[in-house]
Enzyme design. Structure first.
Site, PDB file in Angstrom:
ATOM      1  N   HIS A   1      -2.639   0.710   6.868  1.00 30.08           N
ATOM      2  CA  HIS A   1      -2.862   0.915   5.597  1.00 30.08           C
ATOM      3  C   HIS A   1      -2.605   2.510   5.041  1.00 30.08           C
ATOM      4  O   HIS A   1      -2.616   3.379   5.779  1.00 30.08           O
ATOM      5  CB  HIS A   1      -4.295   0.806   5.080  1.00 30.08           C
ATOM      6  CG  HIS A   1      -4.568   0.611   3.556  1.00 30.08           C
ATOM      7  ND1 HIS A   1      -4.014  -0.133   2.833  1.00 30.08           N
ATOM      8  CD2 HIS A   1      -5.573   1.052   2.862  1.00 30.08           C
ATOM      9  CE1 HIS A   1      -4.271   0.171   1.673  1.00 30.08           C
ATOM     10  NE2 HIS A   1      -5.328   0.660   1.574  1.00 30.08           N
TER      11      HIS A   1
ATOM     12  N   CYS B   1       0.825  -1.201   0.129  1.00 32.85           N
ATOM     13  CA  CYS B   1       0.031  -0.049  -0.107  1.00 32.85           C
ATOM     14  C   CYS B   1       0.948   1.171   0.041  1.00 32.85           C
ATOM     15  O   CYS B   1       0.683   2.430  -0.865  1.00 32.85           O
ATOM     16  CB  CYS B   1      -1.009  -0.067   1.261  1.00 32.85           C
ATOM     17  SG  CYS B   1      -0.124   0.023   2.856  1.00 32.85           S
TER      18      CYS B   1
ATOM     19  N   ASP C   1      -7.976   5.275  -3.416  1.00 29.72           N
ATOM     20  CA  ASP C   1      -7.171   3.866  -2.711  1.00 29.72           C
ATOM     21  C   ASP C   1      -6.339   3.191  -3.883  1.00 29.72           C
ATOM     22  O   ASP C   1      -7.126   2.432  -4.447  1.00 29.72           O
ATOM     23  CB  ASP C   1      -7.865   3.067  -1.719  1.00 29.72           C
ATOM     24  CG  ASP C   1      -6.988   2.187  -1.101  1.00 29.72           C
ATOM     25  OD1 ASP C   1      -5.945   1.975  -1.369  1.00 29.72           O
ATOM     26  OD2 ASP C   1      -7.572   1.352  -0.269  1.00 29.72           O
TER      27      ASP C   1
END
Lengths: 335, 676
Positions: B461, B417, B477
């Site tokens: 994250h 991520c 995202d």
């Protein structure tokens, strides 16, 4: 001069008087609450409980923990603090139960010489299944004796206290104390077991025995070897006179024995008050006491003459005790 | 000079060492290593002294040792007035005390200190295992205290049994105190340890940070909702916003952190929020992180004390989260809020900042896209398509060299991520769109038994936010473009085989074990809700629920009644166990007779027989002679003759006396007998 004036002023010191009257008050209160008896069972009316110094330390730790819990807003520290508080709250019950119901009985007191320690034998017992631990009996400030009543429910212990003056000495109240289980509380009782000691004068040497009378054979006195009284059989030793060999026993198949003969001198000794002219009462008694001990040691029969008291010469534990008692109880006890 | 009886016997020494060891054991991991060694050495020395092989250290040696340990402490800790140096100091004082552990008093001091050390454990950890361990410590220390009272008490069975009994008896009072004792706020602010060493999202993001996090399954947040629960794709718990990039590491940037001047709205209502109600209301319980960041969905507001809202839609705490901390949050999803007007110049510049050189391929690509006149959304979707086409989601990406963004976007194309978010934001900024990296947690495991969301470290994250002029800040995202299951189902399904592969025991592979773990977490949650976070508010609520309105009167009753009952119980118990022999009925009646006679002025002497007493009464009070004679005769007949009829007679006599004193209707016979 200054010393004497200051010592007089202490008795007039108001604080001193206050302490004295307070002591008198507590003594009177105690004697009403816990009267004198030769056997006493401890119960709530006789027992007192206060935290010990360690208990105060425990309180301090609790206070610090509370601060820690408060400042860090930490509930587990609080929980622990409250746990310790609760343990502290439960403890007096245990300490009290450890002493309550304990039965104390005076068995015997032993006479002592002034300046020595007098001993009392006391039976400590309890009933029921509860184990009693760490019972401490003492005459403060002396260190006493400890006893646990765990497997056996009764124990005899000796406790001693120093005695200074001759005569009949009433022991102060005995302290029975226990700090069980954690030592944070002290439960105690001051009991009067009616302990009275007979205290003989302090033996002070006044030289050797004042032996003056003639020595003759008789019932008492120094034992001397080789007299005419048959005493006992003893194993034959080389050099023993053959006349003394116990032939009868030898003929009967036993080892070689020789008969032992002895004789006693009849040294009758009067330990007389007047022998010690010019000394004070206590010194005379002390000197007489020393002579008594010497005479017993040397097996010289001795009698005692005090003003108003006369004991025929004799020997033995009983006689010794009589004589010493007479010395101890001689009137006009010097202060 | 220490009296011989106060010297410590061997058992008591061993108990003291055991208590110290139990209290210190959990601290050893946190203390400098040399403290543990010093303690062990001191114990060894003291035991050697006991065995007569060594002497207690002399004064010079003691002073040297004190100087050495103080120097050691000074070297190990820079700050003095914090918890850890204090614990170290206590441990040291244990150690030094052992070298002069001679009298009973020393033993007590040492053990009282042990209680305190055991309690400091809770300042660091408040979980159930630690609570149990703390209880165990108290058990051992109390046993050690009991063992100081001699050989019999020092046997392990006896001492531990006694200690256990004491604690069991103390528990009810403890619970009561815990419930009713008022909680004051902190009296002064306490310095806390700031030395890090915990996992968790930090205030910077360098390659590899999040892979580290993914290895830990420690819970960090537990979130319970009051009302609607957000769907999985909405569960983004924002904690930090990184707007500054130096080519390798993302940071918050100047003026964002409240510690260097960032704007924080501490008071509720300071920030203008719409009148329309929030969509989500929830309570977050956050584990200790030693940093002030709190985690919440955009756009949050909190009324919990000490919690404030920042300008970039996050929550922060005034002081770092050193203990579990719970806070209430209301969140307004951005789409429900009115469109923000515009980005200030400062903010625009901040969120367009890029290093002056490096990553040229990305810059060129973005410049070409911008040359085509694409909108911000079009650029973003181009990027996401690029991610979607060629990229792999992996926890073990290859190492990146100097131009990290270029290498990631065009060469390795494998990452996590942080790589996706970082490169996305870099690219968007290069294309002239204000963008920022947001770090926090995403997702969480729904614990159905207790109805809360459990977020663990591996849920950490990073994602991105871009500024669209007509819509404001929008969450993007990039990871979801590559591995949508990461967002939907969490890390475990996204990472597959790689998930937690480094952990010693891959427990997550066994269904039953993860079920158990979840159960354990539920218990923890209960524990936290009922015990650890029990504060003044909850206390008031609870007491109010039980007793209604709490007037001072009721409060006094609440405290006073148990204490009174306790005291009554104690005195009753004391009277019962006073060792008084049980009296037979006849003895009781006779005792009453004695009391009556005493009131008449003739007290029975101790040791006086009943017969003698009767004779004395007859001499001193002639009018009572008959009565005393009759009572004594009856009493003796019952006690020594076993005569049952005599007991009846004794009873009669006893009641006659009463009636005699209180009424005139008496037969002459009775009157005569009673001496009137």
């Amino acid at each position: 001069m200054s010393v004497s004036s200051s010592s007089r002023s202490t008795s007039r010191n108001p604080l001193h008087m206050l302490v004295q009257s307070w002591r008198g008050l507590t003594q009177r209160w105690l004697s009403r609450r816990a009267p004198r008896a030769r056997a006493i069972t401890l119960n709530h009316s006789r027992l007192f409980i206060l935290p010990t110094r360690a208990g105060l330390g425990f309180l301090l730790v609790i206070a610090l923990l509370w601060l820690l819990g408060t400042n860090y807003e930490n509930n587990l520290v609080f929980a622990l603090t409250f746990l310790l508080v609760s343990i502290l709250a439960v403890l007096p019950l245990h300490t009290f139960a450890n002493l309550s119901g304990v039965h104390l009985r005076l068995l015997d007191t032993r006479a002592a010489f002034a300046g020595d320690f007098a001993e009392a034998e006391i039976n400590v017992s309890c009933e029921g299944k509860r184990e009693r631990e760490w019972l401490e009996l003492s005459w403060p400030p002396e260190q006493g004796s400890r006893v646990d009543l765990c497997e056996q429910k009764s124990a005899d212990i000796c406790i001693s206290m120093p005695v200074v003056k001759r005569g009949r000495v009433q022991a102060p109240r005995l302290r029975v104390e226990s700090r069980f289980p954690l030592g944070l509380f002290r439960c105690w009782s001051r009991i009067d077991l009616d302990v009275e000691f007979l205290v003989y004068p302090r033996p002070i040497s006044a030289g050797p025995l004042p032996v003056g009378e003639a020595i003759a054979e008789g019932k008492f006195g120094e034992v001397q070897r080789g007299g005419e009284d048959y005493a006992a059989l003893k194993p034959y030793q080389a050099g023993d006179s053959l006349r003394h060999v116990a032939w009868k026993q030898y003929a009967a198949g036993r080892d070689l024995y020789s008969k032992d003969y002895e004789r006693k001198t009849d040294t009758r000794l009067w330990l007389d008050w007047d022998l010690l002219e010019g000394k004070g009462v206590e010194m005379r008694l002390s000197n007489l006491c020393d002579w008594v001990l010497q005479a017993e040691k040397q097996s010289v029969a001795y009698g005692l003459r005090l003003p108003g008291v006369s004991l025929e010469p004799s020997l033995g534990a009983e006689h010794r005790q009589q004589v010493l008692q007479a010395l101890a109880l001689y009137p006009g006890r010097g202060q | 000079m220490i009296a011989n009886k106060d010297l410590l016997p061997r058992e008591s020494l061993l108990w003291i060492f055991a208590a110290q060891f139990v209290a210190l054991l959990p601290q050893f991991t946190m203390l400098p290593l040399w403290v543990a060694f010093a303690w062990a050495f001191a114990v060894f020395w003291r035991l050697e002294v006991f065995r007569g092989r060594k002497d207690l250290p002399g004064r010079t040696l003691k002073i040297t040792v004190i100087a050495l340990t103080l120097a050691g402490l000074a070297l190990s800790y820079r700050r003095w007035f914090a918890l850890e140096p204090m614990i170290a100091l206590l441990a040291i004082s244990f150690t030094l005390k052992n070298l002069e552990l001679v009298s009973r008093r020393d033993a007590f001091v040492s053990l009282l200190l042990a209680y305190f050390v055991a309690a400091t454990l809770f300042v660091q950890e408040q979980t159930i295992p630690y609570a149990l361990y703390g209880l165990f410590s108290v058990l051992v220390i109390t046993a050690a205290l009991a063992a100081q009272l001699g050989q019999f008490s020092a046997s392990p069975r006896r001492a531990l049994g006694l200690s256990m009994r004491l604690m069991a008896q103390a528990t009810p009072l403890m619970v009561l105190l815990f419930l009713v004792m008022p909680r004051l706020g902190p009296l002064w602010s306490v310095p806390q340890n700031t030395s890090a060493g915990r996992t968790g999202v930090s205030d910077s993001m360098a390659p590899g940070d999040f892979t580290e996090l993914s290895k830990s399954s420690k819970p960090t947040l537990r979130i319970s909702f009051d009302g609607p629960v957000p769907p999985p794709e909405q569960r983004y718990w924002r904690g930090l916003v990184y707007s500054e990039f130096n080519g390798r590491t993302w940071r918050q940037g100047y003026g964002v952190d409240p510690r260097n001047g960032g704007r924080v709205y501490w008071k509720s209502g300071e920030q203008v929020l719409p009148q329309v109600g929030p969509r989500y209301r929830y309570q977050v319980i956050q584990e200790a992180s030693r940093s002030p960041w709190l985690f919440a969905m955009a756009q949050p507001a909190s009324e919990s004390p000490g919690v404030g809202e920042t300008a970039d839609d996050r929550l922060v705490k005034r002081t770092p989260v050193f203990n579990r901390f719970s806070y209430q949050v209301s969140s307004w999803p951005r789409e429900t809020l009115p469109t923000p007007t515009s980005l200030s110049n400062v903010e625009r510049r901040r969120n367009l900042q890029l290093p002056s050189y490096g990553n040229n391929r990305t810059r060129q690509w973005m410049a070409s896209l911008r040359g085509q006149g694409l909108s911000a959304e079009a650029v973003s979707s181009q990027l996401l398509t690029h991610f979607n086409n060629a990229f792999t989601y992996t926890l073990n990406p290859p190492a990146l060299g100097g131009d990290t963004i270029d290498e990631f976007l065009f060469d390795s194309q494998q990452g996590f991520c942080e790589h996706f978010a970082g490169s996305y934001v870099f690219a968007m900024r290069a294309a002239g769109v204000p963008a920022r990296v947001v770090a926090g947690y995403q997702g969480g495991e729904w614990v159905s038994g207790e109805e809360y969301l459990l977020v663990r470290e591996y849920d950490a994250h990073a994602w991105a936010e871009i500024w669209l002029d007509d819509r404001g800040w929008q969450r993007v995202d990039p990871t979801a473009a590559v591995a949508p299951e990461r967002v939907r189902d969490g890390l475990e399904s996204a990472a597959g085989e790689e998930f937690m592969q480094d952990s010693l025991f891959p427990l997550h592979r066994f269904g039953i074990l993860s079920q158990l773990r979840l159960q354990w977490d539920m218990i923890n949650y209960r524990w936290y809700q009922t015990v650890v976070s029990f504060n003044a508010d909850r206390q008031q609520n609870l007491l109010q629920r039980i007793f209604g309105d709490l007037s001072p009167m009721r409060m006094a009753l609440l405290l006073g009644v148990p204490i009174f009952v306790l005291l009554l119980g104690i005195s009753f118990w004391a009277a019962r166990t006073a060792g008084r022999p049980k009296l037979t009925p006849a003895e009781k009646l006779y005792q009453r007779f004695c009391q009556r006679m005493a009131r008449n002025g003739i007290r029975r002497r101790s040791g006086e027989t009943a017969g003698n007493y009767a004779r004395r009464i007859a001499e001193e009070r002639v009018e009572l002679a008959n009565y005393a004679g009759a009572v004594t005769e009856a009493f003796e007949a019952v006690s020594y003759g076993g005569d049952a009829r005599a007991l009846k007679k004794l009873r009669q006599l006893s009641s006659w006396y009463f009636w005699l004193r209180h009424s005139a209707n008496m037969t002459p016979h009775k009157r005569e007998l009673a001496g009137y």
